[in-house]
Design an enzyme around this catalytic site. Structure first.
Site, PDB file in Angstrom:
ATOM      1  N   HIS A   1      -4.057  -6.694  -5.205  1.00 36.62           N
ATOM      2  CA  HIS A   1      -3.906  -6.744  -3.833  1.00 36.62           C
ATOM      3  C   HIS A   1      -4.877  -6.187  -2.924  1.00 36.62           C
ATOM      4  O   HIS A   1      -4.861  -5.171  -2.396  1.00 36.62           O
ATOM      5  CB  HIS A   1      -2.519  -6.177  -3.342  1.00 36.62           C
ATOM      6  CG  HIS A   1      -2.078  -4.902  -4.099  1.00 36.62           C
ATOM      7  ND1 HIS A   1      -2.465  -3.973  -4.036  1.00 36.62           N
ATOM      8  CD2 HIS A   1      -0.730  -4.733  -4.574  1.00 36.62           C
ATOM      9  CE1 HIS A   1      -1.930  -2.862  -4.574  1.00 36.62           C
ATOM     10  NE2 HIS A   1      -0.727  -3.460  -5.006  1.00 36.62           N
TER      11      HIS A   1
ATOM     12  N   ASP B   1       3.639  -9.948  -4.818  1.00 34.55           N
ATOM     13  CA  ASP B   1       3.850  -8.720  -4.927  1.00 34.55           C
ATOM     14  C   ASP B   1       5.467  -8.570  -4.335  1.00 34.55           C
ATOM     15  O   ASP B   1       5.765  -7.364  -3.727  1.00 34.55           O
ATOM     16  CB  ASP B   1       3.066  -7.853  -3.920  1.00 34.55           C
ATOM     17  CG  ASP B   1       3.164  -6.342  -4.389  1.00 34.55           C
ATOM     18  OD1 ASP B   1       3.836  -5.840  -5.755  1.00 34.55           O
ATOM     19  OD2 ASP B   1       2.785  -5.446  -3.679  1.00 34.55           O
TER      20      ASP B   1
ATOM     21  N   GLU C   1       2.099  -2.821 -13.561  1.00 33.29           N
ATOM     22  CA  GLU C   1       1.331  -2.347 -12.428  1.00 33.29           C
ATOM     23  C   GLU C   1       1.819  -0.711 -12.529  1.00 33.29           C
ATOM     24  O   GLU C   1       2.984  -0.366 -12.100  1.00 33.29           O
ATOM     25  CB  GLU C   1       1.805  -2.845 -11.242  1.00 33.29           C
ATOM     26  CG  GLU C   1       1.024  -2.331  -9.932  1.00 33.29           C
ATOM     27  CD  GLU C   1       1.532  -2.911  -8.597  1.00 33.29           C
ATOM     28  OE1 GLU C   1       0.633  -2.990  -7.742  1.00 33.29           O
ATOM     29  OE2 GLU C   1       2.615  -3.376  -8.433  1.00 33.29           O
TER      30      GLU C   1
ATOM     31  N   ASP D   1       1.265 -12.201   3.651  1.00 31.86           N
ATOM     32  CA  ASP D   1       2.586 -12.009   4.624  1.00 31.86           C
ATOM     33  C   ASP D   1       2.604 -11.703   5.746  1.00 31.86           C
ATOM     34  O   ASP D   1       3.622 -11.748   6.628  1.00 31.86           O
ATOM     35  CB  ASP D   1       3.767 -11.255   3.781  1.00 31.86           C
ATOM     36  CG  ASP D   1       3.324  -9.608   3.732  1.00 31.86           C
ATOM     37  OD1 ASP D   1       1.955  -9.496   4.158  1.00 31.86           O
ATOM     38  OD2 ASP D   1       3.983  -8.852   3.186  1.00 31.86           O
ATOM     39  N   GLY D   2       1.478 -11.484   6.517  1.00 30.96           N
ATOM     40  CA  GLY D   2       1.480 -11.004   8.046  1.00 30.96           C
ATOM     41  C   GLY D   2       1.386  -9.347   8.155  1.00 30.96           C
ATOM     42  O   GLY D   2       1.376  -8.959   9.179  1.00 30.96           O
TER      43      GLY D   2
ATOM     44  N   HIS E   1      -4.512   0.281  -6.934  1.00 33.05           N
ATOM     45  CA  HIS E   1      -3.968   1.572  -6.793  1.00 33.05           C
ATOM     46  C   HIS E   1      -5.301   2.666  -7.175  1.00 33.05           C
ATOM     47  O   HIS E   1      -4.799   3.502  -7.883  1.00 33.05           O
ATOM     48  CB  HIS E   1      -2.588   1.770  -7.516  1.00 33.05           C
ATOM     49  CG  HIS E   1      -1.619   1.171  -7.159  1.00 33.05           C
ATOM     50  ND1 HIS E   1      -1.021   1.481  -5.815  1.00 33.05           N
ATOM     51  CD2 HIS E   1      -1.100  -0.240  -7.387  1.00 33.05           C
ATOM     52  CE1 HIS E   1       0.037   0.588  -5.584  1.00 33.05           C
ATOM     53  NE2 HIS E   1      -0.130  -0.289  -6.171  1.00 33.05           N
TER      54      HIS E   1
END
Length: 403
Positions: free
Chosen positions: A232, A290, A145, A264-265, A211
């Site tokens: 993501h 992540d 990444e 994960d909120g 990204h």
């Protein structure tokens, strides 16, 4: 990404194994709801014979009553930077193994180790070290990444180390991984981006759009060139707009794309997650962590490459500007949240945590579902979806706690 000396550790300790290892004799789990590719089977039975799932139970099998629990496939994490206070990017071999074990304690039986942006020589050396661990079967491969990402959407990456995706430099990194490179995240709109996507596709390495500051049209071209993953989704890319639909729309609407989601909120509102599931379906969603060092460890100060991170109440942010810096998520929490908060079915959660990422990695013939002949990788959950047991390759990582 090493932990600050003052960081408070809360990693779950390795548990004792109250039942015999399956190497001694076959094990049969009975009475549980077993989640199979065809659906959930109430009062099901699962046979473990050696390192594999068996078709029939020999007479000398050790029987474990798992009534009132779920048995699901071991979780598969495509995107993970560390855990247990240890970094996959900068830690020693022992550090990396500690991070891997931390995630195994939380149900991740297959893991791809992710790097963060650094100089090419350092990344190449790290790729060689991670390749050795992949060759030993500790990890499933390497995900790069950065550094080939947009300074406009850099997130928690060091801007001075970013560079355009020159295919020759991309090739240097995947060669350094000795056939163990699984994925490279790229801002495909940058100079060299599309040629790099084509190179990765030719080499059998996943090209992931992430990204990125790309437009809708630029993203469509990247998909046509061979990109197959959204790194993501929603995070570190332009938001969806009704006149400028951007990369999110292009990535969601194309059946060739698997979208990563960090459940994960913090990274996603539940409505955004449901939007992704509605448009892509569970067969195209892969939950990832992540995760950085603090996963399974605790709040405190850490390093993410050259950047200092403060973790407070489980949320990791750069000290310099407050940017979210990865997560402290473990996949057992992602599963529980998917069902109890996001309203997903257990079957869809299993697909996003196991079957879909296994298929994306080209490993669906051995992992990702509970079928005879496949690796005995499984997770036991109680009725509240709390983790109560983990098995990897027929050995208990977390012995079943079924009382």
């Amino acid at each position: 990404m090493a932990a600050h000396p003052g960081a408070r550790g809360t990693a779950r300790p390795a548990t004792t194994h109250p039942h015999p290892a399956t190497a001694d004799r076959p094990t049969v789990l009975t009475g549980a709801t077993v989640v199979l590719p065809t659906g959930a089977v109430d009062k099901g039975r699962l046979v473990v014979d050696g390192t594999r799932i068996g078709a029939t139970a020999p007479e000398n099998s050790h029987v474990i009553d798992a009534t009132g629990h779920y048995v699901v496939p071991g979780f598969v994490d495509l995107h993970n930077h560390g855990g247990g206070g240890a970094s996959f990017t900068s830690g020693s071999v022992d550090d990396i193994l500690k991070g891997i074990h931390t995630h195994r304690l939380h149900g991740t039986t297959t893991l791809v180790a992710s790097t963060v942006t650094g100089d090419l020589d350092s990344l190449a050396r790290r790729a060689g070290l991670l390749a050795e661990l992949a060759e030993q079967g500790e990890i499933a491969g390497v995900h790069f990444e950065g550094p080939f990402i947009s300074p406009c959407r850099k997130g928690a990456h060091s801007e001075e180390l970013l560079r355009d995706p020159d295919p020759a430099e991309v090739r240097k990194l995947i060669d350094a991984a000795r056939g163990r490179a699984k994925m490279v995240t790229l801002a495909t709109e940058l100079p060299g981006g599309l040629d790099s996507v084509r190179l990765l596709a030719d080499q059998g390495v996943i090209a992931a759009v992430g990204h990125t500051d790309a437009t809708y049209e630029q993203t469509v071209r990247a998909i046509d060139a061979g990109a197959t993953v959204a790194t993501h989704l929603f995070n570190a890319m332009p938001p969806l707009g009704h006149r400028s639909p951007g990369p999110i729309t292009a990535l969601l609407e194309d059946e060739r794309i698997t979208v990563e989601l960090i459940n994960d909120g913090t990274h996603l509102h539940p409505a955004a997650l449901r939007l992704a599931f509605h448009h892509a379906g569970a067969h195209r969603v892969a939950f990832i962590t992540d995760a950085m060092d603090a996963a399974g460890f605790g709040d405190g100060r850490y390093w993410l490459g050259p950047l200092e991170v403060e973790v407070a109440e489980g949320v990791a942010r750069l000290v310099a500007d407050g940017t979210i810096a990865g997560s402290t998520l473990t996949l057992d929490r992602a599963f529980q949240r998917a069902v109890t908060v996001d309203g997903l079915s257990v079957e869809d959660a299993v697909a996003a945590l196991s079957a879909t990422p296994a298929r994306l990695l080209g490993m669906a013939d051995t992992i990702g579902s509970l079928e005879p002949g496949k690796s005995a990788d499984l997770v036991i959950l109680d009725s509240a979806y709390e983790l109560k047991g983990v098995m990897r390759r027929g050995e208990w990582v977390v012995g079943p706690q079924l009382a």
